[in-house]
Design a protein around this motif. Structure first.
Motif, PDB file in Angstrom:
ATOM      1  N   UNK A 270     -10.248  11.485   1.049  1.00  0.00           N
ATOM      2  CA  UNK A 270      -9.437  11.222  -0.032  1.00  0.00           C
ATOM      3  C   UNK A 270      -7.912  10.427   0.133  1.00  0.00           C
ATOM      4  N   UNK A 271      -7.792  10.612   1.151  1.00  0.00           N
ATOM      5  CA  UNK A 271      -6.006  10.279   1.597  1.00  0.00           C
ATOM      6  C   UNK A 271      -6.027   9.066   2.303  1.00  0.00           C
ATOM      7  N   UNK A 272      -7.307   8.633   3.155  1.00  0.00           N
ATOM      8  CA  UNK A 272      -7.393   7.548   3.988  1.00  0.00           C
ATOM      9  C   UNK A 272      -7.548   6.223   3.305  1.00  0.00           C
ATOM     10  N   UNK A 273      -8.350   6.113   2.176  1.00  0.00           N
ATOM     11  CA  UNK A 273      -8.128   4.880   1.443  1.00  0.00           C
ATOM     12  C   UNK A 273      -6.916   4.451   0.547  1.00  0.00           C
ATOM     13  N   UNK A 274      -6.318   5.615   0.100  1.00  0.00           N
ATOM     14  CA  UNK A 274      -4.966   5.303  -0.477  1.00  0.00           C
ATOM     15  C   UNK A 274      -4.014   4.632   0.584  1.00  0.00           C
ATOM     16  N   UNK A 275      -4.063   5.364   1.882  1.00  0.00           N
ATOM     17  CA  UNK A 275      -3.082   4.783   2.604  1.00  0.00           C
ATOM     18  C   UNK A 275      -3.194   3.395   3.258  1.00  0.00           C
ATOM     19  N   UNK A 276      -4.737   2.951   3.216  1.00  0.00           N
ATOM     20  CA  UNK A 276      -5.061   1.698   3.585  1.00  0.00           C
ATOM     21  C   UNK A 276      -4.657   0.772   2.533  1.00  0.00           C
ATOM     22  N   UNK A 277      -4.877   1.258   1.184  1.00  0.00           N
ATOM     23  CA  UNK A 277      -4.349   0.246   0.335  1.00  0.00           C
ATOM     24  C   UNK A 277      -2.777  -0.107  -0.074  1.00  0.00           C
ATOM     25  N   UNK A 278      -1.951   1.093   0.465  1.00  0.00           N
ATOM     26  CA  UNK A 278      -0.498   0.740   0.552  1.00  0.00           C
ATOM     27  C   UNK A 278      -0.085   0.220   1.666  1.00  0.00           C
ATOM     28  N   UNK A 279      -0.706  -0.117   2.805  1.00  0.00           N
ATOM     29  CA  UNK A 279      -0.452  -0.808   3.953  1.00  0.00           C
ATOM     30  C   UNK A 279      -0.021   0.352   4.999  1.00  0.00           C
ATOM     31  N   UNK A 280      -0.250   1.348   4.801  1.00  0.00           N
ATOM     32  CA  UNK A 280       0.002   2.236   5.811  1.00  0.00           C
ATOM     33  C   UNK A 280      -0.822   2.637   6.744  1.00  0.00           C
ATOM     34  N   UNK A 298     -14.801   4.674  10.733  1.00  0.00           N
ATOM     35  CA  UNK A 298     -14.743   3.055  10.280  1.00  0.00           C
ATOM     36  C   UNK A 298     -13.290   2.766   9.728  1.00  0.00           C
ATOM     37  N   UNK A 299     -12.845   3.793   9.035  1.00  0.00           N
ATOM     38  CA  UNK A 299     -11.387   3.556   8.664  1.00  0.00           C
ATOM     39  C   UNK A 299     -10.521   3.516   9.614  1.00  0.00           C
ATOM     40  N   UNK A 300     -10.581   4.225  10.708  1.00  0.00           N
ATOM     41  CA  UNK A 300      -9.725   4.181  12.014  1.00  0.00           C
ATOM     42  C   UNK A 300      -9.993   2.832  12.432  1.00  0.00           C
ATOM     43  N   UNK A 301     -11.214   2.437  12.868  1.00  0.00           N
ATOM     44  CA  UNK A 301     -11.359   1.123  13.358  1.00  0.00           C
ATOM     45  C   UNK A 301     -10.640  -0.047  12.527  1.00  0.00           C
ATOM     46  N   UNK A 302     -10.839  -0.109  11.222  1.00  0.00           N
ATOM     47  CA  UNK A 302      -9.977  -0.875  10.341  1.00  0.00           C
ATOM     48  C   UNK A 302      -8.735  -0.870  10.296  1.00  0.00           C
ATOM     49  N   UNK A 303      -8.063   0.351  10.510  1.00  0.00           N
ATOM     50  CA  UNK A 303      -6.732   0.624  10.328  1.00  0.00           C
ATOM     51  C   UNK A 303      -6.152  -0.054  11.715  1.00  0.00           C
ATOM     52  N   UNK A 304      -6.914   0.227  13.021  1.00  0.00           N
ATOM     53  CA  UNK A 304      -6.601  -0.134  14.187  1.00  0.00           C
ATOM     54  C   UNK A 304      -6.433  -1.859  14.403  1.00  0.00           C
ATOM     55  N   UNK A 305      -7.466  -2.346  13.560  1.00  0.00           N
ATOM     56  CA  UNK A 305      -7.476  -3.657  13.448  1.00  0.00           C
ATOM     57  C   UNK A 305      -6.189  -4.558  13.005  1.00  0.00           C
ATOM     58  N   UNK A 306      -5.945  -3.753  11.715  1.00  0.00           N
ATOM     59  CA  UNK A 306      -4.828  -4.281  10.891  1.00  0.00           C
ATOM     60  C   UNK A 306      -3.522  -4.023  11.811  1.00  0.00           C
ATOM     61  N   UNK A 307      -3.359  -3.083  12.533  1.00  0.00           N
ATOM     62  CA  UNK A 307      -2.234  -2.683  13.396  1.00  0.00           C
ATOM     63  C   UNK A 307      -2.136  -3.776  14.300  1.00  0.00           C
ATOM     64  N   UNK A 308      -3.130  -4.166  15.094  1.00  0.00           N
ATOM     65  CA  UNK A 308      -3.151  -5.149  16.094  1.00  0.00           C
ATOM     66  C   UNK A 308      -2.854  -6.522  15.398  1.00  0.00           C
TER      67      UNK A 308
END
Length: 555
Positions: A270-280, A298-308
């Motif tokens: 529930x929380x991960x999509x919201x964090x991704x939308x807000x750029x966190x 998958x969310x973790x991989x996407x977040x890592x890509x954005x962080x990189x």
């Protein structure tokens, strides 16, 4: 035979031979004395060595005494009886104990003699028993040797172990065992640490088991209540230490872990999509990465890509020299990402260097502007007081300011010289002297200065003036009737009479001319001078001095 005796006497009666044998005799005598001293010193050294060897057991005895007492004081706080016994053993085996026993024997002997002298009647059996006790005590004092002290040490250890077993608590016994285990362990050696770890684990497990057995019923009820109420974290926290001893507790703990894991997964979904939308992205990555769920991974991989990608942007900004944006954007994530932490640190250092360079360039520019504005003294003062005074460019600017200041002053002096005619010799000398002070190595200015100095000397140098007594009348200050008055620049006044030149003023005296007192006339108007008076009035020399100065300054 007589011939041999004759030659023998003749040979040994020679002075050189006698002196040689006397010298040889002296050498032998001195050698004998030195040999004797050496033997004496050697004997003394051997005695000292033997004495020191005899004291070795005494030193060792003291080392053990101090060791037992110190260990006792260290242990007495944690193991009272063990420490107390160690202190007592240290006192009993000390070298002073031998002296104490012998002193006690001496006291008993003196007491016995006093009783005999006092003729105190005692029963025969008491006398006999007292004699036996005294004899035994004296025997013990005389034979209080190393073996006796060793027995005392062993007895002390035995009593200490018994006291540790019966008088100390389980916790203190565990602590004693731990100290014994740690006594000779090399903490850098894994093989030696393994038994210690196993010992600690076994001891801890044993203590936990004992605690569990003592509170088994209450603990089970409490854990079941917490499990039924959904307090899974408390179940895990309280039940994990006792899970190896009870299968039910182990089941509760395992089930609580699984339930918590499911709750975390559901919450993360529930929380991960919201964090991704807000750029966190970092929060989303930290939330989803530990959880073993395909969607969350998958969310973790996407977040890592954005962080990189963000890190790559920051690195690009850093490489292009945009340090402030790197610091501003990266500071919130310092500590959470080592790459950003390093970038921000490097950016801060680079920005500090840039600011330092900017301040330095600003100071250099201000100094240059002051020089261009012909404010040379202000430029020199500002540069000297600046924190960059030792910088190469600043030093160069200071040299330029000083040089241009000199050139400006030179320009003003040359402008004044253009308005001064050559006939004004003193004015030319003054101005060229200032120029030489500014530029000591300038040949032109030095040559001009010397030229005008020579002109002044030639101008001031007048022929000697003949002065006579008739010209001055009663004001004539000399005892001679006439003489030649002469002046040399810068004011050296002399008077020549009777083929001798005298100094008229102090400047001439300083140049080595003889004093004029020899021909200086006493004042006839002064009162009669008493004999022995040092101060004698002379005729005023002022008119002659003024006349001489006129010769030096004809203009």
């Amino acid at each position: 035979m007589n011939i041999f005796k004759y030659f023998f006497n003749q040979f040994f009666n020679q002075p050189a031979v006698k002196n040689f044998f006397q010298l040889l005799n002296g050498i032998f005598f001195i050698g004998l004395i030195l040999f004797g001293l050496l033997v004496m010193l050697t004997i003394k050294a051997i005695k000292r060595i033997l004495k020191a060897i005899k004291r070795i057991p005494w030193v060792i005895n003291w080392i053990f005494t101090i060791g037992f007492i110190v260990i006792g004081f260290i242990l007495v706080e944690s193991f009272f009886w063990f420490g107390l016994i160690s202190i007592i053993v240290g006192i009993l085996i000390s070298p002073y104990m031998n002296e104490f026993l012998h002193k006690m024997v001496h006291v008993i002997q003196r007491t016995a003699k006093f009783s005999e002298n006092a003729r105190v009647k005692k029963p025969s059996f008491l006398k006999k028993e007292g004699f036996v006790i005294f004899t035994d005590f004296k025997y013990f004092a005389d034979n209080y040797s190393l073996s006796t002290k060793l027995i005392i040490v062993l007895l002390g250890f035995g009593i200490a172990i018994v006291s540790l077993y019966y008088d100390e608590t389980d916790e203190q016994r565990f602590l004693a065992g731990l100290l014994i285990q740690n006594a000779w362990i090399d903490y850098d050696h894994d093989k030696q640490l393994t038994p210690l770890r196993a010992y600690l684990e076994r001891t801890e497990l044993k203590q936990r088991k004992e605690t569990y057995l003592a509170t088994q019923v209450e603990l089970s009820k409490e854990l079941q209540s917490q499990y039924d109420n959904g307090h899974y974290e408390e179940v895990i926290k309280q039940g994990t230490p006792y899970a190896p001893f009870d299968s039910q507790i182990k089941l509760w703990v395992q089930d609580a872990k699984n339930r918590l894991k499911k709750e975390h997964i559901e919450m993360a979904k529930k929380e991960a999509p919201r964090l991704m939308k807000t750029g966190k992205y970092r929060e989303a990555y930290r939330l989803t990465e530990p959880l073993n769920d395909p969607k969350l991974q998958k969310v973790a991989a996407s977040a890592k890509k954005r962080i990189d990608k963000e890190v790559a942007k920051l690195r690009s900004s850093y490489e292009r020299g945009y340090y402030k944006p790197v610091i501003k954007k990266g500071t919130p994530y310092v500590g959470s990402d080592c790459r950003i932490t390093e970038l921000v640190s490097d950016a801060k250092e680079a920005q500090a260097i840039r600011e330092e360079r900017r301040r330095r360039n600003k100071a250099i520019k201000k100094t240059a502007n002051l020089i261009e504005g012909r404010h040379f003294q202000e430029a020199i003062k500002f540069a000297s007081e600046s924190e960059y005074a030792e910088h190469t460019k600043m030093k160069r600017l200071v040299r330029r300011a000083k040089f241009r200041k000199k050139k400006a002053k030179e320009k003003r002096i040359l402008a004044r010289l253009r308005n001064i005619p050559p006939t004004r010799i003193e004015a030319n000398i003054r101005e060229y002297s200032n120029l030489v002070k500014l530029f000591p190595k300038n040949e032109k200015y030095n040559r001009k200065l010397e030229y005008y100095k020579r002109q002044l000397i030639e101008l001031r140098k007048q022929p000697p003036l003949l002065v006579t007594q008739e010209q001055y009348g009663d004001k004539w200050p000399f005892t001679v009737p006439k003489g030649k008055l002469e002046c040399f620049p810068p004011g050296i006044i002399t008077f020549r009479a009777n083929e001798k030149t005298y100094a008229v003023n102090g400047l001439a005296s300083s140049r080595g001319y003889p004093k004029i007192d020899e021909i200086w006339k006493d004042d006839p108007n002064q009162e009669e001078v008493q004999e022995g008076t040092l101060f004698i009035m002379k005729v005023d020399m002022g008119p002659i001095i003024n006349k001489g100065l006129d010769l030096c300054n004809p203009l």
